[in-house]
Design an enzyme around this catalytic site. Structure first.
Site, PDB file in Angstrom:
ATOM      1  N   CYS A  42      -4.151  -7.399   5.758  1.00 14.26           N
ATOM      2  CA  CYS A  42      -4.729  -7.268   4.414  1.00 14.26           C
ATOM      3  C   CYS A  42      -5.981  -6.396   4.433  1.00 14.26           C
ATOM      4  O   CYS A  42      -6.654  -6.260   5.452  1.00 14.26           O
ATOM      5  CB  CYS A  42      -5.060  -8.658   3.880  1.00 14.26           C
ATOM      6  N   SER A  44      -8.841  -7.001   3.355  1.00 14.94           N
ATOM      7  CA  SER A  44     -10.068  -7.719   3.704  1.00 14.94           C
ATOM      8  C   SER A  44     -10.291  -7.748   5.221  1.00 14.94           C
ATOM      9  O   SER A  44     -11.436  -7.767   5.679  1.00 14.94           O
ATOM     10  CB  SER A  44     -10.033  -9.153   3.162  1.00 14.94           C
ATOM     11  N   HIS A  47     -11.960  -4.460   5.983  1.00 14.03           N
ATOM     12  CA  HIS A  47     -13.393  -4.462   5.665  1.00 14.03           C
ATOM     13  C   HIS A  47     -14.201  -4.935   6.877  1.00 14.03           C
ATOM     14  O   HIS A  47     -15.271  -4.422   7.168  1.00 14.03           O
ATOM     15  CB  HIS A  47     -13.703  -5.418   4.505  1.00 14.03           C
ATOM     16  N   HIS A  63      -5.990 -13.583   7.684  1.00  8.01           N
ATOM     17  CA  HIS A  63      -6.293 -14.699   6.773  1.00  8.01           C
ATOM     18  C   HIS A  63      -5.129 -14.902   5.812  1.00  8.01           C
ATOM     19  O   HIS A  63      -5.261 -15.569   4.809  1.00  8.01           O
ATOM     20  CB  HIS A  63      -7.578 -14.392   6.001  1.00  8.01           C
ATOM     21  N   CYS A 168      -2.425 -14.838   0.468  1.00 11.92           N
ATOM     22  CA  CYS A 168      -3.556 -14.013   0.048  1.00 11.92           C
ATOM     23  C   CYS A 168      -3.163 -13.007  -1.022  1.00 11.92           C
ATOM     24  O   CYS A 168      -3.541 -13.157  -2.177  1.00 11.92           O
ATOM     25  CB  CYS A 168      -4.243 -13.313   1.210  1.00 11.92           C
TER      26      CYS A 168
HETATM   27  N1  APR Z   1      -7.978   5.837  -6.907  1.00  8.92           N
HETATM   28  C1  APR Z   1      -6.833   5.110  -6.944  1.00  8.92           C
HETATM   29  N2  APR Z   1      -6.316   4.471  -5.866  1.00  8.92           N
HETATM   30  C2  APR Z   1      -6.967   4.584  -4.700  1.00  8.92           C
HETATM   31  C3  APR Z   1      -8.161   5.323  -4.576  1.00  8.92           C
HETATM   32  C4  APR Z   1      -8.672   5.972  -5.753  1.00  8.92           C
HETATM   33  N3  APR Z   1      -9.789   6.682  -5.731  1.00  8.92           N
HETATM   34  N4  APR Z   1      -8.581   5.222  -3.288  1.00  8.92           N
HETATM   35  C5  APR Z   1      -7.689   4.441  -2.650  1.00  8.92           C
HETATM   36  N5  APR Z   1      -6.706   4.056  -3.486  1.00  8.92           N
HETATM   37  C6  APR Z   1      -5.548   3.189  -3.202  1.00  8.92           C
HETATM   38  C7  APR Z   1      -4.913   3.371  -1.838  1.00  8.92           C
HETATM   39  O1  APR Z   1      -4.024   4.461  -1.808  1.00  8.92           O
HETATM   40  C8  APR Z   1      -4.192   2.028  -1.652  1.00  8.92           C
HETATM   41  O2  APR Z   1      -2.878   2.055  -2.177  1.00  8.92           O
HETATM   42  O3  APR Z   1      -5.982   1.835  -3.201  1.00  8.92           O
HETATM   43  C9  APR Z   1      -5.032   1.035  -2.469  1.00  8.92           C
HETATM   44  C10 APR Z   1      -5.786   0.017  -1.613  1.00  8.92           C
HETATM   45  O4  APR Z   1      -4.846  -0.821  -1.000  1.00  8.92           O
HETATM   46  P1  APR Z   1      -4.945  -1.419   0.495  1.00  8.92           P
HETATM   47  O5  APR Z   1      -5.838  -0.573   1.311  1.00  8.92           O
HETATM   48  O6  APR Z   1      -3.541  -1.687   0.944  1.00  8.92           O
HETATM   49  O7  APR Z   1      -5.727  -2.805   0.289  1.00  8.92           O
HETATM   50  P2  APR Z   1      -5.232  -4.233  -0.261  1.00  8.92           P
HETATM   51  O8  APR Z   1      -4.810  -5.088   0.864  1.00  8.92           O
HETATM   52  O9  APR Z   1      -4.295  -4.048  -1.408  1.00  8.92           O
HETATM   53  O10 APR Z   1      -6.622  -4.821  -0.795  1.00  8.92           O
HETATM   54  C11 APR Z   1      -7.316  -4.181  -1.846  1.00  8.92           C
HETATM   55  O11 APR Z   1      -8.351  -6.173  -2.671  1.00  8.92           O
HETATM   56  O12 APR Z   1      -8.574  -8.368  -1.953  1.00  8.92           O
HETATM   57  C12 APR Z   1      -9.123  -7.124  -1.971  1.00  8.92           C
HETATM   58  O13 APR Z   1     -10.411  -7.100   0.051  1.00  8.92           O
HETATM   59  C13 APR Z   1      -9.312  -6.546  -0.594  1.00  8.92           C
HETATM   60  O14 APR Z   1     -10.866  -4.947  -1.342  1.00  8.92           O
HETATM   61  C14 APR Z   1      -9.522  -5.119  -0.937  1.00  8.92           C
HETATM   62  C15 APR Z   1      -8.608  -4.901  -2.141  1.00  8.92           C
HETATM   63 ZN    ZN Z   2      -6.477 -10.841   1.930  1.00  7.66          ZN
END
Ligand code: APR
Ligand code: ZN
Length: 366
Positions: A42, A44, A47, A63, A168
């Site tokens: 995930c 998080s 991060h 998690h 999650c």
């Molecule tokens: N505009 C639009 N989409 C974007 C941009 C942007 N500027 N930058 C990144 N993205 C997209 C990425 O391409 C990706 O598909 O945002 C998405 C982020 O997804 P993941 O990295 O897979 O993260 P995810 O597990 O979905 O979690 C996202 O939610 O719970 C929280 O902590 C977690 O902050 C995190 C968020």
């Molecule tokens: Zn998570």
């Protein structure tokens, strides 16, 4: 009898995760030993690896997990050996004001954020001493010990890979729609960021009957996935003016907009996607200490609202079984969210792919 387990360990020194042995003690009173079947990878966790959030180290990451109860400590009554369980990274104390008010996601009575079990210790160790389970669950390990309230029984028909996601991304994403925003049928919605959590928001919007459902991402693969989960329109954030396009599709702004990346820049633009009276939901979590600037007049004069969403407003013991039932009834296509099933020793590749935006969801299968 303590046992050893292979686990993905974050040492906090900026290096990638080490897959190495940790010792897992027997569960203490009120605790549950779980043999993991699957753990999702995930945002998080990323991060933490990328140093955006600080934690005690060494930490077993992960998690978002599900598995089988192997043994229980004294006094445990909710689950028994052999039960399939989904782990929750927010283990409610069941005593604080938030828990009494049915807001387990806001529980203040535990030490989950410090990666500690209720007694202030952990059941993980290595040759140098204590090892911390991320958010008191540490699911990227063959075995983990969690508090009883962090292990929620799930029907055995739900496969572990799907069950892990319920713990999650699905609870967070679907919960943001149904618990936090309470989106009614026919309301318009935009989802900014379509990773694992954002796609779960899209699924939740489909379930709720929202229309149109506008998916926004920089990666074409993510937009294709969003369409398959019910997005009716897609916007390429790196190529199109997002607010203008959302305004055109909705005729003046969306009723709801969800930020699901955790980037300050996209959080700041959320109000511009909303219709007057619209609600922006903050699902993505930014780096520690991040602050966003918002146009206060725009928010005030147009009566827009920004709301925080933590864990989709979920009460794990209520929401996990409900989400599992929706999956079993064919109402949540959770299998399709999993793009890659990987081994534990492939975990660093999954984070590289996440940074590159090339996978919807990787799940470690044990
Ligand atoms: N505009 C639009 N989409 C974007 C941009 C942007 N500027 N930058 C990144 N993205 C997209 C990425 O391409 C990706 O598909 O945002 C998405 C982020 O997804 P993941 O990295 O897979 O993260 P995810 O597990 O979905 O979690 C996202 O939610 O719970 C929280 O902590 C977690 O902050 C995190 C968020
Ligand atoms: Zn998570």
């Amino acid at each position: 009898m303590p046992r050893t387990a292979m686990a993905a360990v974050h040492d906090g020194d900026g290096s990638e995760l080490k897959v190495r042995e940790v010792t897992v003690d027997d569960p203490g009173p009120g605790e549950v030993l779980v043999r993991l079947g699957a753990s999702g990878v995930c945002g998080s966790d990323r991060h933490v690896i990328d140093g955006e959030w600080t934690l005690p180290t060494p930490t077993v990451l992960g998690h978002e997990g599900a598995g089988v109860v192997e043994a229980v400590g004294a006094g445990v009554t909710d689950v028994a050996p052999g039960d399939n369980v989904i782990l929750s990274w927010c283990y409610p104390c069941r005593r604080c004001r938030a828990c009494a008010a049915g807001k387990a996601w806001a529980c203040t009575g535990t030490r989950s954020g410090e990666c500690l079990l209720p007694d202030g210790g952990t059941r993980l160790s290595d040759e140098n001493g204590m090892v911390y389970p991320y958010l008191a669950v540490g699911t990227m390990s063959e075995y983990t010990v969690v508090p009883e309230s962090a292990a929620v029984r799930v029907p055995a028909e739900v496969p572990f890979d799907v069950a892990s996601l319920i713990g999650c991304s699905i609870a967070t994403g679907v919960g943001a729609v149904v618990n936090n925003a309470r989106v009614p049928a026919g309301a318009s919605a935009a989802v900014v960021g379509c990773g694992g959590v954002g796609l779960a928001v899209v699924m939740g919007l489909t379930l709720a009957g929202a229309y149109p459902i506008i998916a926004v991402d920089t990666a074409e693969e993510k937009l294709a996935a969003a369409r398959s989960f019910g997005a009716t329109h897609t916007v390429r954030a790196d190529k199109e003016p997002v607010a203008t396009v959302v305004g055109e599709i909705t005729g003046g702004g969306a009723d709801h907009a969800f930020e699901v990346i955790g980037r300050v820049e996209t959080i700041e633009t959320l109000p511009s996607l909303l219709a007057p009276g619209g609600v922006g939901v903050l699902v993505g979590l930014p780096p520690e200490g991040a602050r966003a600037g918002i146009d206060v007049l725009e928010l005030a004069e147009a009566g827009k609202t920004l709301v925080g969403s933590n864990y989709g407003g979920a009460v794990p013991s209520l929401d996990f079984p409900r989400l599992a039932d929706l999956y079993l009834a064919g109402r949540l296509p959770l299998d399709s969210l999993i793009s890659h099933r990987i081994r534990l020793d492939e975990v660093n590749d999954a984070f590289d792919a996440m940074r590159a935006g090339t996978r919807t969801r990787s799940v470690i299968v044990f």
